[in-house]
Design an enzyme around this catalytic site. Structure first.
Site, PDB file in Angstrom:
ATOM      1  CB  THR A 138      45.504  61.542   6.464  1.00 52.94           C
ATOM      2  OG1 THR A 138      44.343  61.268   5.686  1.00 52.94           O
ATOM      3  CG2 THR A 138      46.494  62.327   5.621  1.00 52.94           C
ATOM      4  NE  ARG A 172      44.304  63.074  13.307  1.00 51.51           N
ATOM      5  CZ  ARG A 172      44.705  64.096  12.585  1.00 51.51           C
ATOM      6  NH1 ARG A 172      43.824  64.877  11.996  1.00 51.51           N
ATOM      7  NH2 ARG A 172      45.983  64.369  12.447  1.00 51.51           N
ATOM      8  CB  SER A 181      45.699  67.553  13.725  1.00 48.99           C
ATOM      9  OG  SER A 181      46.256  68.602  12.993  1.00 48.99           O
ATOM     10  CG  HIS A 182      42.535  69.776  11.287  1.00 47.77           C
ATOM     11  ND1 HIS A 182      43.396  68.736  11.072  1.00 47.77           N
ATOM     12  CD2 HIS A 182      41.431  69.505  10.571  1.00 47.77           C
ATOM     13  CE1 HIS A 182      42.828  67.867  10.238  1.00 47.77           C
ATOM     14  NE2 HIS A 182      41.637  68.313   9.921  1.00 47.77           N
ATOM     15  CG  ASP A 204      47.258  72.406  13.356  1.00 47.94           C
ATOM     16  OD1 ASP A 204      48.395  72.770  13.725  1.00 47.94           O
ATOM     17  OD2 ASP A 204      47.010  71.254  12.964  1.00 47.94           O
ATOM     18  CG  ASP A 234      49.031  68.768  15.439  1.00 51.67           C
ATOM     19  OD1 ASP A 234      48.396  69.619  14.785  1.00 51.67           O
ATOM     20  OD2 ASP A 234      49.587  67.792  14.904  1.00 51.67           O
ATOM     21  CG  ASP A 281      50.761  69.621  12.187  1.00 49.79           C
ATOM     22  OD1 ASP A 281      49.735  70.311  12.365  1.00 49.79           O
ATOM     23  OD2 ASP A 281      50.742  68.388  11.990  1.00 49.79           O
ATOM     24  NE  ARG A 282      46.074  70.923   9.345  1.00 49.47           N
ATOM     25  CZ  ARG A 282      45.054  70.555   8.606  1.00 49.47           C
ATOM     26  NH1 ARG A 282      44.220  71.461   8.135  1.00 49.47           N
ATOM     27  NH2 ARG A 282      44.840  69.294   8.344  1.00 49.47           N
ATOM     28  CB  THR A 310      46.856  63.843   0.931  1.00 54.74           C
ATOM     29  OG1 THR A 310      46.499  64.618  -0.203  1.00 54.74           O
ATOM     30  CG2 THR A 310      46.438  64.569   2.197  1.00 54.74           C
ATOM     31  CD  GLU A 321      45.170  70.773   0.358  1.00 59.51           C
ATOM     32  OE1 GLU A 321      44.371  71.632   0.771  1.00 59.51           O
ATOM     33  OE2 GLU A 321      45.293  69.634   0.863  1.00 59.51           O
ATOM     34  CB  SER A 322      45.770  70.746   4.247  1.00 60.53           C
ATOM     35  OG  SER A 322      46.972  70.001   4.350  1.00 60.53           O
ATOM     36  CE  LYS A 344      50.061  69.516   8.644  1.00 65.45           C
ATOM     37  NZ  LYS A 344      49.770  68.089   8.571  1.00 65.45           N
ATOM     38  NE  ARG A 394      40.410  67.009   3.171  1.00 65.34           N
ATOM     39  CZ  ARG A 394      39.890  67.474   4.294  1.00 65.34           C
ATOM     40  NH1 ARG A 394      39.021  68.462   4.276  1.00 65.34           N
ATOM     41  NH2 ARG A 394      40.218  66.956   5.474  1.00 65.34           N
TER      42      ARG A 394
HETATM   43  C1  VG1 Z   1      44.211  66.489   6.105  1.00 70.56           C
HETATM   44  C2  VG1 Z   1      44.926  67.291   5.052  1.00 70.56           C
HETATM   45  C3  VG1 Z   1      46.305  66.718   4.817  1.00 70.56           C
HETATM   46  C4  VG1 Z   1      47.070  66.686   6.146  1.00 70.56           C
HETATM   47  C5  VG1 Z   1      46.273  65.935   7.179  1.00 70.56           C
HETATM   48  C6  VG1 Z   1      46.912  65.965   8.543  1.00 70.56           C
HETATM   49  O1  VG1 Z   1      44.067  65.158   5.680  1.00 70.56           O
HETATM   50  O2  VG1 Z   1      44.187  67.317   3.858  1.00 70.56           O
HETATM   51  O3  VG1 Z   1      46.973  67.484   3.852  1.00 70.56           O
HETATM   52  O4  VG1 Z   1      48.318  66.068   5.981  1.00 70.56           O
HETATM   53  O5  VG1 Z   1      44.971  66.495   7.309  1.00 70.56           O
HETATM   54  O6  VG1 Z   1      47.075  67.275   8.991  1.00 70.56           O
HETATM   55  P1  VG1 Z   1      42.705  64.600   5.041  1.00 70.56           P
HETATM   56  O7  VG1 Z   1      42.964  63.129   4.842  1.00 70.56           O
HETATM   57  O8  VG1 Z   1      41.614  64.906   6.023  1.00 70.56           O
HETATM   58  O9  VG1 Z   1      42.514  65.351   3.774  1.00 70.56           O
HETATM   59  V1  VG1 Z   1      47.003  67.581  10.633  1.00 70.56           V
HETATM   60  O10 VG1 Z   1      47.495  69.141  10.844  1.00 70.56           O
HETATM   61  O11 VG1 Z   1      45.352  67.225  10.875  1.00 70.56           O
HETATM   62  O12 VG1 Z   1      47.930  66.407  11.325  1.00 70.56           O
HETATM   63 CO    CO Z   2      47.991  69.469  12.731  1.00 69.25          CO
END
Ligand code: VG1
Ligand code: CO
Length: 542
Positions: free
Chosen positions: A17, A21, A112-113, A276, A278, A280-281, A343, A363-364, A375, A495
């Protein structure tokens, strides 16, 4: 001197996504990062002599890969690299730097998270010249290249000192170590009314920002405490740590529980927020009140004109498919376009570039606008503060008024993490096989209007992206969506997203889990999830 090093391909370098990773030990395999970085360069054209932005969220292995990336950029013919001091650049700040300095693109090092540390996660993502994540056409090309790569190029100059701001000519390339915060903070001052927010804070409004020991610490300290005058200590966990203090740097009700509990307790501050790994959240909390990210997007859209950067109104809005339709109601009222994308932020890029939308969100805990192509956590917090300063109401009052005006979309997401891949696939297959016969039938006492495997047709470049989630849409606006995560690194994450619409103001005060109980149960039965996964409860509920 430039070396050409021979290598053998890895079969698993498919970007998800948001970039590639993997666990750190996987990234530490011989040439693993090098292969992927060279595959990125090999999939691009026309970067000779141009600028590449490099930065990351400070997690374990960040500095090592930054050194590799700089040396590989030099060997491959980039003319300049801009890198954040300490190797630090939040994802939105990197996006801004790429745009502001008209760089060719950027490499963002982050998972990221996801947690960080020697045995936790690492990630590499490529962003294009508009500052946004590479579209699928490029990520697919990178993956194809990674499967056949047989060599990479690297210069053998000594490591760059990342800890001082400097500009040097090394190996025929300029390396500029920049302040990661300055340009970003200046952009925020252009978009929002810092004077009004400073005034609000000086009158005793209390805010609390949890940087979760991740990248937003330096940004939040500078912006909230120094420029906006919030008292020292308003920003917590502000030092970016390689392992995020052993926590998930994920701003949700589970991983950011301390702040949540404080906001729900006696003597809570007026406003709480977190970001989060990085940056962006964002999670937004009022005193004794949690703002669902989908609602947050809708509230920002409805109040956008209160912020300087959006005073002319919005061109349009977009949300990812599983995000609740709350913002759709606002768009309808405003008479502006509303788009539904798969997404992942990469799908908003074309709409933003084409000027079709100004705001977008997921939504995330992701919200953003055309100011960058990612974001942006701190931006969302400032947007809220700007609205609070202008309206003089509490977070809860603003959201409740919004519901009365536009209706409430009850919303929840249930995550089942680290499910064996086969079991997760079986759940998806079980739903998939029923899709065709669902329309017209009744579930949870609601009539199903449509059911499909979501495919997106990009209205700007005409591309199609298939298999973006299974959705069941009810005639009354309720929805159940099933999707497999594309960011997890162990097993599969399933999910389930559930939503219903409540226009009646007298019925808008229920707890979301209560209000959605029948739909949640129906989603479990339809998918046979409990039996197929052996799980009786989700890992994370938001
Ligand atoms: C998740 C979220 C998605 C977001 C992505 C990257 O992806 O659901 O909405 O864009 O993380 O966010 P997934 O494929 O695990 O549902 V970040 O802040 O991790 O770059
Ligand atoms: Co992030």
């Amino acid at each position: 001197m430039i070396k050409t090093v021979s290598t053998t391909p890895y079969a698993d370098q498919k970007p998800g996504t948001s970039g590639l990773r993997k666990k750190v030990p996987e990234f530490q395999r011989p040439n693993y990062a090098e292969n992927f970085i060279q595959s990125i360069f090999d999939s691009l054209e026309g970067y000779q002599g141009k600028c590449l932005v490099i930065g990351g969220d400070g997690r374990y292995y960040n500095r090592d890969v930054i050194q590799k990336a700089i040396k590989m950029a030099a060997a491959n013919g980039f003319g300049k690299v801009m890198v954040g001091k300490g190797g630090i650049l939040s994802t939105p700040a990197a996006s801004h730097i790429i745009r502001k300095y008209k760089a060719f693109g950027g490499i963002i090092l982050s998972a990221s998270h996801n947690p960080g540390g020697p045995t936790e996660d690492f990630g590499i993502k490529y962003n294009i010249g508009n500052g946004g994540p590479a579209p699928e056409k490029i990520t697919d090309a990178i993956y194809e290249r990674s499967k056949v790569i047989d060599s990479y190029k690297i210069s053998d100059f000594p490591d760059i000192n990342l800890d001082r701001i400097a500009r040097e000519d090394i190996g025929g390339m300029i390396v500029s170590v920049i302040d990661p915060v300055e340009d970003y903070a200046a952009l925020m001052e252009e978009l929002f009314d810092f004077g009004a927010i400073r005034n609000l804070i000086s009158l005793g409004f209390r805010l609390c920002f949890d940087a979760m020991s991740a990248v937003t610490g330096p940004y939040a300290k500078e912006i909230f405490e120094i420029r906006l005058g919030a008292p020292d200590g308003s920003v917590r966990n502000f030092l970016p740590l390689p392992d995020f203090g052993g926590h998930h740097p994920d701003p949700n009700l589970v991983y950011c529980k301390e702040l949540y509990d404080e906001m729900m307790g006696d003597d809570a501050p007026d406003f709480g927020a977190a970001s989060d790994g990085d940056g962006d959240r964002n999670m937004i909390l009022g005193r004794d009140f949690f703002v669902t990210p989908s609602d947050s997007l809708a509230v920002l859209a409805a109040n956008a004109k209160l912020a300087r950067g959006y005073s002319n109104g919005l061109a349009g809005v977009a949300r990812s498919m599983p995000t609740s339709a709350a913002v759709d109601h606002v768009a309808k009222r405003l008479g502006i376009g509303c788009y539904e994308t798969p997404t992942g932020w990469k799908f908003f890029g074309n709409l933003l570039d084409a000027g079709r939308i100004t705001l977008c969100g997921e939504e995330s805990f992701g919200t953003g606008s055309d100011h960058v192509r990612e974001k942006d956590g701190v931006w969302a917090v400032l947007f809220w503060l700007n609205i609070l300063a202008k309206r003089g109401e509490s977070v809860e009052q603003i959201v409740r008024t919004h519901w009365r005006e536009f209706g409430r979309n009850y919303y929840t997401r249930h995550d089942y993490e680290e499910v064996p891949a086969d079991a997760a696939k079986a759940v998806m297959a079980r739903v998939q096989e029923q899709l065709a016969k669902l329309p017209g039938t009744t579930l949870a006492e609601r009539r199903i209007q449509s059911a499909d495997d979501f495919a997106y047709h990009d209205p700007v470049d005409g591309s199609t992206s298939e298999h973006q989630g299974l959705r069941i849409v009810f005639a009354d606006g309720a929805r159940i969506i099933y999707r497999l995560s594309g960011t997890g690194t162990s097993g599969a994450t399933l999910r389930v997203y559930i939503e219903s619409v409540e226009p009646d103001a007298s019925k808008q005060n229920h707890d979301a889990q209560e209000a959605l109980r029948d739909l949640i149960e129906a989603s479990l039965q339809l998918s046979d999830l409990r039996r197929l996964t052996g799980r009786n409860a989700p890992t994370v509920i938001t």
